[in-house]
Design a protein around this motif. Structure first.
Motif: not given
Length: 644
Positions: A12-13, A385, A389, A391, A394, A398, A433
């Motif tokens: 995701p990051d 997404d 978004k 950080d 995100r 998580t 992130t």
């Protein structure tokens, strides 16, 4: 490294991270680091013959994706010489086994007599040099990985990175490495950050040592090149694949604005030439180098504000690494062991702080609005997404933030960040992130402690002044710089932020800068609950796979997790009604939170039903925005932060 890249497993990051493993049988290669080579005399190097290694790169049939390499290797008169290929490349913390692409390695004497070659390790070859002063080695490298860390060759262009291309003498004193490029007739030029070799011949370059060679990618093809100067220093934006779509002049102007903003921040430019390799190949990612960077994006990116913003953030990120990583670095990141993992707990500084500043400098350069800056990264194609978004968002979405501390995320980069699977979001976080979020909070903490007379800007400049030499900084040394600038002991703060999984406290930073988290979309002043009843929610990630609706992710704490859904389950029906592959979320939303549904799935071709009690999607509560009630003092502090 690569902010915005996509390591295997679609993290995701980004993917905008020491002690060595104990292995008694390992033969450690420690070439003199770039930093030491640039700053310290080496009496060993002065006492031996420093005949250069000479390479010639040829592309006789580029459409087959091969580069042919011929290397003239000095032997210093030894009876045997051992060559090695790096297993990873600095800035991207994954063992990539580059030697798997090497084919047909042969060796001969300068008089064309064949010499015996023995492969002795996965990435090492021993040549029977028989007392000769040099040997000629030839091999081919397959180049078809469209990544910033790897090689690409086709009929239109080549990107050649050092680590996956060049065999070099093991256990050798530092010596120059020369590179000559023989271009196909349809290509016009080659470009690299390396200086030209003496003599003035085109397409010939020299690296003062192996570290510099590895840190200097080479492009060959027919690029569109835009040059601008800052402080009299030339900068090249090398665009491959504009196709009449990418706006080259605008991208060059904006890259120059970012260079100027960061030059103002640091005070000077630490190189005599810089190259932005910008490959418009519908791929993504970036990787920093000593006086260049490789970027990948879509040729259509300048036609869309969100995708162009992503590119600007990427340019800013990789360029900031010119100082933070390439010169100011964690102590473990050099001299490099190119054959084994190199662990550090400080990638939150190297990558996280860089991720904090990348968007900030796009704002300070006047290239995005405050709202765009606060919104964060625009959605990546295929990410699921539908909006930008930050950080903070995100991180808070998580579950792994409650499992893995930030320093551990850095240390485990080699086995986690680039080897993600469907459970990674539940067990780990990205040092990009969370590192960026911690940098934001730390910046506010320093400003508050010093009465807004100091900031993280001052920390980075002082750290650069103190620790950008040959050795690098330890975690304790970086914390000491922070404490000196802030004027207070921040060790307890660091312990919570870096070594624990406690939730971060955003309140002080929001209050200092006059920000707030936006109200959820279903705020009290919105439509009535009768008109817009709450929708059911399972919290599953799904994708369409050949007309099949398949579960692709199950996060902890969701109704789907509690009901026992597995990644790979094919969802067929809710109750007795079939669910179309593209309509799962919409169908679930027609039910209400608290209702129990029976979902028919196929798991490894076996039909079964799962009973799930629906929940309600968590509100969008982590979006940053300006606080309309901010005081004049808060507005003034925010303006200083944003460079307004």
């Amino acid at each position: 490294m690569v902010r915005g890249s996509s390591p295997p497993g679609s993290p995701p990051d980004p993917p905008r991270a020491m002690s060595r493993p104990e292995d008694p049988d390992a033969v450690t290669i420690l070439p003199l680091s770039l930093f030491a080579a640039l700053t310290m005399p080496n009496p060993i190097a002065e006492a031996v013959d420093v005949t250069p290694v000479r390479y010639t790169l040829r592309f006789p049939n580029p459409e087959t994706h091969y580069v042919e390499v011929e290397a003239e290797i000095p032997t210093d008169g030894k009876d045997a010489v051992e060559l090695f290929m790096a297993t990873w490349t600095p800035g991207s913390y994954l063992i990539r086994e580059f030697s798997r692409h090497v084919e047909g390695l042969l060796a001969k004497s300068p008089g064309d007599e064949p010499l015996r070659v023995e492969k002795v390790r996965k990435n090492r070859w021993r040549i029977a040099s028989e007392g000769l002063d040099r040997v000629i080695v030839s091999y081919r490298v397959y180049c078809r990985e469209m990544g910033v860390q790897t090689n690409w060759v086709d009929s239109s262009f080549a990107l050649i990175n050092g680590a996956p291309t060049f065999l070099s003498p093991a256990d050798s004193p530092p010596r120059p490495h020369e590179v000559a490029v023989e271009l196909p007739s349809t290509w016009t030029r080659s470009i690299t950050g390396l200086p030209d070799a003496p003599g003035g011949s085109p397409n010939r370059y020299v690296a003062e040592n192996y570290d510099v060679l590895v840190d200097s990618p080479l492009y060959a093809g027919n690029p569109s090149v835009y040059e601008f100067q800052v402080d009299g220093i030339p900068h090249l934006l090398v665009n491959e694949g504009e196709a009449g779509v990418w706006d080259g002049p605008k991208s060059a102007r904006d890259a120059e604005a970012i260079v100027r903003a960061q030059r103002d921040f640091w005070g000077s430019l630490p190189y005599d030439r810089y190259v932005f390799f910008n490959l418009l190949t519908e791929a993504g990612g970036g990787l920093e180098h000593r006086n260049s960077t490789v970027l990948m994006t879509s040729k259509w990116a300048t036609r869309s504000r969100p995708t162009y913003l992503s590119w600007l953030f990427l340019v800013s990120h990789e360029y900031f690494h010119t100082w933070n990583v390439k010169r100011l670095r964690p102590v473990e990141l050099g001299p490099f062991d190119y054959e084994n993992e190199v662990h550090t707990r400080s990638l939150w500084v190297a990558e996280g702080i860089t991720s904090y500043y990348d968007r900030l400098f796009v704002r300070r350069a006047g290239l995005c609005s405050v709202e765009e800056f606060l919104a964060g990264d625009p959605p990546r194609p295929g990410s699921g997404d539908d909006r930008a978004k930050s950080d903070i968002e995100r991180l808070q979405e998580t579950p792994g933030r409650l499992v893995q501390p930030l320093e551990t995320s850095s240390f485990d980069a080699w086995i986690k960040l680039y080897r993600r699977d469907e459970n990674s979001a539940n067990t780990s976080i990205s040092y990009y992130t969370k590192g960026a979020v911690v940098a934001f909070l730390l910046d506010a903490e320093i400003r508050r402690a010093s009465g807004d007379s100091k900031s993280l800007d001052d920390v980075m400049r002082l750290a650069f002044e103190r620790h950008s030499g040959a050795r690098g900084f330890t975690p304790d040394q970086f914390r000491a710089v922070v404490a000196e600038v802030a004027g207070i002991d921040l060790d307890p703060w660091f312990e919570r932020a870096l070594q624990s999984t406690e939730e971060l406290d955003y309140g002080p930073a929001l209050d200092w800068f006059g920000l707030r988290f936006s109200e959820p979309d279903d705020a009290e002043d919105g439509p009535s609950a009768d008109d817009h009843p709450a929708k059911g929610w399972l919290g599953l990630d799904t994708r369409s796979e050949g007309g099949r609706l398949v579960v692709s992710g199950v996060k902890r704490g969701t109704p789907g997790f509690e009901a026992g859904f597995n990644v790979g389950d094919e969802i067929l029906a809710i109750g007795a009604l079939r669910v179309p592959p593209d309509g799962f979320a919409r169908r679930v939303g027609l039910y209400r939170p608290g209702e129990t549904v029976s979902v028919l799935i196929a798991r490894r071709e076996q039909l079964m039903r799962l009973d799930a009690t629906l929940g309600q999607a968590p509100p969008d509560r982590w979006r940053l925005e300006l606080n309309p009630d901010a005081t004049p003092e808060q507005v003034a502090r925010r303006s200083r932060w944003l460079g307004e």
